[in-house]
Scaffold this motif. Structure first.
Motif, PDB file in Angstrom:
ATOM      1  N   PHE A   1       9.512 -58.475  18.084  1.00  0.00           N
ATOM      2  CA  PHE A   1       9.093 -59.841  17.789  1.00  0.00           C
ATOM      3  C   PHE A   1       9.701 -60.265  16.613  1.00  0.00           C
ATOM      4  CE2 PHE A   1       5.813 -62.570  15.862  1.00  0.00           C
ATOM      5  CZ  PHE A   1       5.789 -63.501  16.927  1.00  0.00           C
ATOM      6  N   CYS A   2       9.599 -59.747  15.443  1.00  0.00           N
ATOM      7  CA  CYS A   2      10.170 -60.325  14.111  1.00  0.00           C
ATOM      8  C   CYS A   2      10.671 -58.991  13.347  1.00  0.00           C
ATOM      9  CB  CYS A   2       9.732 -61.095  13.549  1.00  0.00           C
ATOM     10  SG  CYS A   2      10.424 -62.001  12.040  1.00  0.00           S
TER      11      CYS A   2
ATOM     12  N   LYS B   1      11.439 -59.026  10.148  1.00  0.00           N
ATOM     13  CA  LYS B   1      10.997 -58.929   8.998  1.00  0.00           C
ATOM     14  C   LYS B   1       9.585 -58.690   8.903  1.00  0.00           C
ATOM     15  CE  LYS B   1      12.772 -60.294   5.528  1.00  0.00           C
ATOM     16  NZ  LYS B   1      12.991 -59.217   4.513  1.00  0.00           N
ATOM     17  N   LYS B   2       8.780 -59.132  10.083  1.00  0.00           N
ATOM     18  CA  LYS B   2       7.287 -58.846   9.952  1.00  0.00           C
ATOM     19  C   LYS B   2       6.927 -57.405  10.144  1.00  0.00           C
ATOM     20  CE  LYS B   2       3.334 -60.093  12.474  1.00  0.00           C
ATOM     21  NZ  LYS B   2       2.233 -60.991  13.356  1.00  0.00           N
TER      22      LYS B   2
ATOM     23  N   PHE C   1       7.488 -56.010   6.521  1.00  0.00           N
ATOM     24  CA  PHE C   1       6.239 -56.154   5.649  1.00  0.00           C
ATOM     25  C   PHE C   1       5.039 -55.024   6.125  1.00  0.00           C
ATOM     26  CE2 PHE C   1       7.497 -60.743   5.200  1.00  0.00           C
ATOM     27  CZ  PHE C   1       8.036 -60.577   4.197  1.00  0.00           C
TER      28      PHE C   1
ATOM     29  N   ARG D   1      15.006 -62.286   9.872  1.00  0.00           N
ATOM     30  CA  ARG D   1      13.737 -63.030  10.336  1.00  0.00           C
ATOM     31  C   ARG D   1      14.186 -63.662  11.772  1.00  0.00           C
ATOM     32  NH1 ARG D   1      14.515 -63.501   5.076  1.00  0.00           N
ATOM     33  NH2 ARG D   1      12.537 -63.589   3.890  1.00  0.00           N
TER      34      ARG D   1
ATOM     35  N   PHE E   1      12.544 -66.067  13.016  1.00  0.00           N
ATOM     36  CA  PHE E   1      12.079 -67.522  13.207  1.00  0.00           C
ATOM     37  C   PHE E   1      12.225 -68.156  12.146  1.00  0.00           C
ATOM     38  CE2 PHE E   1       9.245 -64.658  15.708  1.00  0.00           C
ATOM     39  CZ  PHE E   1       9.089 -65.216  16.848  1.00  0.00           C
TER      40      PHE E   1
ATOM     41  N   PRO F   1      10.567 -69.340   8.981  1.00  0.00           N
ATOM     42  CA  PRO F   1       9.475 -68.896   8.415  1.00  0.00           C
ATOM     43  C   PRO F   1       8.410 -70.097   8.177  1.00  0.00           C
ATOM     44  CG  PRO F   1      10.880 -68.402   7.042  1.00  0.00           C
ATOM     45  CD  PRO F   1      11.607 -68.837   7.963  1.00  0.00           C
TER      46      PRO F   1
ATOM     47  N   CYS G   1       6.116 -70.414  11.191  1.00  0.00           N
ATOM     48  CA  CYS G   1       5.203 -69.478  11.527  1.00  0.00           C
ATOM     49  C   CYS G   1       3.653 -69.284  11.124  1.00  0.00           C
ATOM     50  CB  CYS G   1       6.083 -68.041  11.425  1.00  0.00           C
ATOM     51  SG  CYS G   1       7.627 -67.870  11.734  1.00  0.00           S
TER      52      CYS G   1
ATOM     53  N   TRP H   1       1.226 -68.738  12.672  1.00  0.00           N
ATOM     54  CA  TRP H   1       0.385 -67.616  13.264  1.00  0.00           C
ATOM     55  C   TRP H   1       0.325 -66.167  12.376  1.00  0.00           C
ATOM     56  CZ3 TRP H   1       4.815 -69.205  15.119  1.00  0.00           C
ATOM     57  CH2 TRP H   1       5.862 -67.885  15.157  1.00  0.00           C
ATOM     58  N   CYS H   2       1.549 -66.058  11.462  1.00  0.00           N
ATOM     59  CA  CYS H   2       1.789 -64.849  11.063  1.00  0.00           C
ATOM     60  C   CYS H   2       1.289 -64.744   9.674  1.00  0.00           C
ATOM     61  CB  CYS H   2       3.292 -64.907  10.767  1.00  0.00           C
ATOM     62  SG  CYS H   2       4.022 -63.332   9.960  1.00  0.00           S
TER      63      CYS H   2
ATOM     64  N   GLN I   1       3.209 -65.010   6.447  1.00  0.00           N
ATOM     65  CA  GLN I   1       4.039 -66.189   6.225  1.00  0.00           C
ATOM     66  C   GLN I   1       4.256 -66.582   4.845  1.00  0.00           C
ATOM     67  OE1 GLN I   1       2.339 -70.158   7.310  1.00  0.00           O
ATOM     68  NE2 GLN I   1       4.416 -70.798   7.786  1.00  0.00           N
TER      69      GLN I   1
ATOM     70  N   CYS J   1       6.692 -64.440   3.426  1.00  0.00           N
ATOM     71  CA  CYS J   1       7.937 -64.472   3.828  1.00  0.00           C
ATOM     72  C   CYS J   1       8.884 -65.633   3.496  1.00  0.00           C
ATOM     73  CB  CYS J   1       7.890 -64.521   5.325  1.00  0.00           C
ATOM     74  SG  CYS J   1       9.243 -64.691   6.385  1.00  0.00           S
TER      75      CYS J   1
HETATM   76  S1  SF4 Z   1       6.718 -65.806   8.948  1.00  0.00           S
HETATM   77 FE1  SF4 Z   1       7.839 -65.760  10.844  1.00  0.00          FE
HETATM   78  S2  SF4 Z   1       9.914 -65.011  10.234  1.00  0.00           S
HETATM   79 FE2  SF4 Z   1       8.495 -64.400   8.454  1.00  0.00          FE
HETATM   80  S3  SF4 Z   1       7.888 -62.312   9.078  1.00  0.00           S
HETATM   81 FE3  SF4 Z   1       6.251 -63.738   9.897  1.00  0.00          FE
HETATM   82  S4  SF4 Z   1       7.014 -64.148  12.046  1.00  0.00           S
HETATM   83 FE4  SF4 Z   1       8.877 -63.287  11.119  1.00  0.00          FE
END
Ligand code: SF4
Length: 300
Positions: free
Chosen positions: A37-38, A40-41, A44, A263, A265, A267, A270, A272-273, A276, A279
């Motif tokens: 999916f990502c 970078k996520k 983290f 990443r 997307f 950031p 995003c 929903w993340c 965020q 990021c």
């Molecule tokens: S904010 Fe977006 S780009 Fe950053 S870690 Fe979350 S999903 Fe990935």
């Protein structure tokens, strides 16, 4: 290694964590999925192990699962469902506990604790009346952990919700919209079938998703969806999935050893993340690099 520098984590824990992963090689499907999916996520969550406030939706799902688990564990022995009142009590307690880790700002509208409590009551009442009486859990068939061997000494760990005495494997899901069979995650289905075969010496007869549709504040159904049944994948499909999972793990380890997690997307979009905020700040420090997708081979 922009990630750990910008979040202030020390290098030593990072190196130790990496060595731990490589040495023990235990993987979960959600971990592999998170990387696809990502990356970078994934970094983290799984490399830097940064704790974030839990989402209320997740807390709700955890509480619902806990109440159902309690009922079916009881039923393995007694062969009877618990009284609804006791199932609800288990739900209230689990919800209260899970919401402790949710920030107050996140608890409003469709995630207001009173709304969550009342939605859970309706779901459980419907489930305990319409569905539970027909389900007799198999011994060792409730919240069962599994370990699947993958090529290259890797292991896939996971857990399934319920195996009933008719050899139907159930997965309890909460979803904001009704589930469509064609959108179901086929890899997950294969992993469940494979886990059943490994643990019980035979494949399940079918896999069933019991979906609690939350609606999430928009108009539409808030109810227990009719059960969704899936046929069981054949052994050649399971072998192919094992091989593809192994390839994905190798790819993840390659990226992990480079320490550079792109990443997928922008950031800023995003919402929903849960990562965020951090990021965005590390993205700004890094000069706002454009999103970059790592090509992964399909699993199924
Ligand atoms: S904010 Fe977006 S780009 Fe950053 S870690 Fe979350 S999903 Fe990935």
């Amino acid at each position: 290694m922009i990630g750990f520098l910008s979040t202030g984590k020390a290098l030593v824990p990072f190196v130790l964590k990496f060595c731990y992963d490589v040495a023990f090689m235990k993987w979960s499907y959600s971990r592999i999925n998170s990387f696809s999916f990502c990356p970078k996520k994934y970094q983290f969550r799984y490399v830097l192990e940064i704790a974030v406030p839990q989402k209320p939706e997740l807390a709700f799902g955890v509480a619902l699962h806990a109440a159902l688990e309690k009922n079916f564990l009881h039923k393995i022995v007694s062969r009877e469902d618990m009284p609804l009142k006791e199932v609800l009590q288990a739900f209230y307690e689990a919800l209260e506990q899970a919401l402790v880790n949710v920030s107050d700002e996140a608890l409003f509208g469709p995630t207001d604790p009173l709304y969550l409590r009342s939605m859970g009551e309706n779901f459980l009442e419907q489930f305990m009346t319409e569905r539970a009486p027909a389900l007799q859990p198999a011994p060792r068939g409730v919240e069962t952990f599994f370990n699947l061997p993958l090529p290259g000494s890797h292991e896939m760990t996971g857990k399934f919700d319920l195996l009933d005495t008719h050899w139907v494997l159930h997965d309890f899901k909460t979803s904001s919209k009704p589930y469509h069979a064609h959108k179901a995650d086929k890899t997950q289905l294969v992993i469940y079938a494979w886990a059943c075969e490994r643990m019980f010496g035979r494949a399940p007869k079918a896999i069933c998703f019991d979906v609690f549709v939350k609606g999430d504040g928009s108009e539409g159904m808030v109810a227990l969806q009719a059960p969704l049944f899936f046929s069981v994948p054949d052994p050649s499909e399971m072998a192919r999935v094992a091989d593809n999972l192994y390839k994905q793990i190798e790819k993840i380890l390659e990226v992990q050893s480079s320490g550079v997690f792109p990443r997928s997307f922008m950031p800023l979009r995003c919402h929903w993340c849960e990562f965020q905020k951090m990021c965005v700040s590390s993205w700004e420090e890094a000069g706002k690099p454009p999103p970059q997708r790592i090509k992964m081979a399909p699993i199924v």
